[in-house]
Design a protein around this motif. Structure first.
Motif, short mmCIF file in Angstrom:
data_model
loop_
_atom_site.label_atom_id
_atom_site.label_comp_id
_atom_site.label_asym_id
_atom_site.label_seq_id
_atom_site.Cartn_x
_atom_site.Cartn_y
_atom_site.Cartn_z
N ARG A 36 0.81 -1.23 0.00
CA ARG A 36 0.00 0.00 0.00
C ARG A 36 0.84 1.27 0.00
O ARG A 36 0.42 2.29 -0.55
CB ARG A 36 -0.92 -0.01 1.21
N PHE A 37 2.00 1.24 0.65
CA PHE A 37 2.83 2.43 0.79
C PHE A 37 4.27 2.12 0.39
O PHE A 37 5.16 2.02 1.24
CB PHE A 37 2.79 2.95 2.23
N PRO A 38 4.54 1.97 -0.89
CA PRO A 38 5.87 1.55 -1.33
C PRO A 38 6.99 2.53 -0.94
O PRO A 38 8.11 2.10 -0.66
CB PRO A 38 5.75 1.42 -2.85
N HIS A 39 6.70 3.81 -0.88
CA HIS A 39 7.73 4.78 -0.49
C HIS A 39 8.11 4.60 0.98
O HIS A 39 9.28 4.70 1.35
CB HIS A 39 7.28 6.22 -0.75
N VAL A 40 7.12 4.33 1.81
CA VAL A 40 7.39 4.07 3.22
C VAL A 40 8.20 2.80 3.36
O VAL A 40 9.15 2.73 4.14
CB VAL A 40 6.07 3.98 4.04
N ALA A 41 7.84 1.77 2.59
CA ALA A 41 8.57 0.50 2.65
C ALA A 41 10.05 0.71 2.33
O ALA A 41 10.92 0.10 2.96
CB ALA A 41 7.95 -0.51 1.69
N ARG A 42 10.35 1.60 1.39
CA ARG A 42 11.75 1.85 1.03
C ARG A 42 12.47 2.68 2.10
O ARG A 42 13.69 2.66 2.18
CB ARG A 42 11.84 2.54 -0.32
N ALA A 43 11.72 3.38 2.94
CA ALA A 43 12.32 4.23 3.97
C ALA A 43 12.35 3.57 5.35
O ALA A 43 12.77 4.20 6.32
CB ALA A 43 11.56 5.55 4.05
N VAL A 44 11.93 2.32 5.44
CA VAL A 44 11.80 1.66 6.74
C VAL A 44 13.09 1.71 7.55
O VAL A 44 13.07 2.01 8.73
CB VAL A 44 11.30 0.21 6.57
N GLU A 45 14.21 1.42 6.93
CA GLU A 45 15.47 1.39 7.69
C GLU A 45 15.75 2.74 8.35
O GLU A 45 16.20 2.79 9.49
CB GLU A 45 16.63 0.95 6.81
N ALA A 46 15.48 3.82 7.65
CA ALA A 46 15.69 5.15 8.23
C ALA A 46 14.67 5.42 9.34
O ALA A 46 14.99 6.06 10.33
CB ALA A 46 15.60 6.22 7.16
N LEU A 47 13.46 4.91 9.18
CA LEU A 47 12.40 5.15 10.16
C LEU A 47 12.62 4.39 11.47
O LEU A 47 12.14 4.81 12.51
CB LEU A 47 11.04 4.76 9.59
N VAL A 48 13.34 3.27 11.40
CA VAL A 48 13.54 2.47 12.60
C VAL A 48 15.01 2.41 13.01
O VAL A 48 15.41 1.56 13.78
CB VAL A 48 12.97 1.03 12.44
N ASP A 49 15.80 3.33 12.51
CA ASP A 49 17.22 3.39 12.88
C ASP A 49 17.32 3.47 14.40
O ASP A 49 16.70 4.31 15.03
CB ASP A 49 17.86 4.63 12.24
N PRO A 50 18.09 2.57 15.02
CA PRO A 50 18.17 2.56 16.48
C PRO A 50 18.95 3.74 17.09
O PRO A 50 18.95 3.92 18.29
CB PRO A 50 18.87 1.24 16.80
N ASP A 51 19.57 4.56 16.25
CA ASP A 51 20.29 5.73 16.76
C ASP A 51 19.30 6.87 16.99
O ASP A 51 19.09 7.73 16.14
CB ASP A 51 21.38 6.15 15.77
N PHE A 52 18.64 6.82 18.15
CA PHE A 52 17.60 7.80 18.46
C PHE A 52 18.14 9.22 18.49
O PHE A 52 17.44 10.15 18.10
CB PHE A 52 16.91 7.46 19.78
N ASP A 53 19.35 9.40 18.96
CA ASP A 53 19.92 10.75 19.01
C ASP A 53 20.03 11.35 17.61
O ASP A 53 19.66 12.50 17.39
CB ASP A 53 21.29 10.75 19.69
N ALA A 54 20.52 10.57 16.67
CA ALA A 54 20.67 11.06 15.29
C ALA A 54 19.30 11.33 14.67
O ALA A 54 19.10 12.35 14.00
CB ALA A 54 21.45 10.06 14.45
N ARG A 55 18.34 10.42 14.88
CA ARG A 55 17.00 10.62 14.33
C ARG A 55 16.33 11.83 14.94
O ARG A 55 15.67 12.61 14.25
CB ARG A 55 16.14 9.38 14.54
N PHE A 56 16.48 12.00 16.25
CA PHE A 56 15.87 13.15 16.92
C PHE A 56 16.48 14.45 16.40
O PHE A 56 15.76 15.41 16.09
CB PHE A 56 16.03 13.05 18.43
N THR A 57 17.80 14.48 16.29
CA THR A 57 18.49 15.68 15.80
C THR A 57 18.04 16.01 14.38
O THR A 57 17.76 17.17 14.06
CB THR A 57 20.01 15.49 15.87
N PHE A 58 17.96 15.00 13.53
CA PHE A 58 17.53 15.21 12.14
C PHE A 58 16.11 15.77 12.10
O PHE A 58 15.83 16.74 11.41
CB PHE A 58 17.60 13.89 11.37
N GLY A 59 15.20 15.18 12.89
CA GLY A 59 13.82 15.66 12.93
C GLY A 59 13.72 17.08 13.46
O GLY A 59 12.95 17.90 12.94
N LEU A 60 14.50 17.37 14.49
CA LEU A 60 14.49 18.71 15.06
C LEU A 60 15.01 19.72 14.04
O LEU A 60 14.44 20.81 13.89
CB LEU A 60 15.34 18.75 16.34
#
Length: 76
Positions: A36-60
């Protein structure tokens, strides 16, 4: 911004409470998103990256860039 901070906190805390028998989050997300969401499927690794600090900084940084982009320019 508060919702972003709270969301990251909840996500980070919930990963420690996952059932050991449950499939990894990335696998679950990919299975749900593939058809249903092929773009999300391709981004899964970035969405669940265990480096929360990096993901939080990027989102901020994205959030602040959006705020700056919408800020009216001052006339001089």
């Amino acid at each position: 911004m508060l919702d972003d901070v709270l969301g990251f906190t909840l996500e980070e805390q919930s990963l420690g409470a996952r059932d050991a028998q449950a499939p990894p989050v990335a696998e679950q997300m990919r299975a749900l998103a593939t058809s249903r969401f092929p773009h999300v499927a391709r981004a899964v690794e970035a969405l669940v990256d265990p480096d929360f600090d990096a993901r939080f900084t990027f989102g901020l940084e994205l959030l602040l860039a959006g705020v700056r982009a919408r800020k009216p320019s001052r006339a001089r």
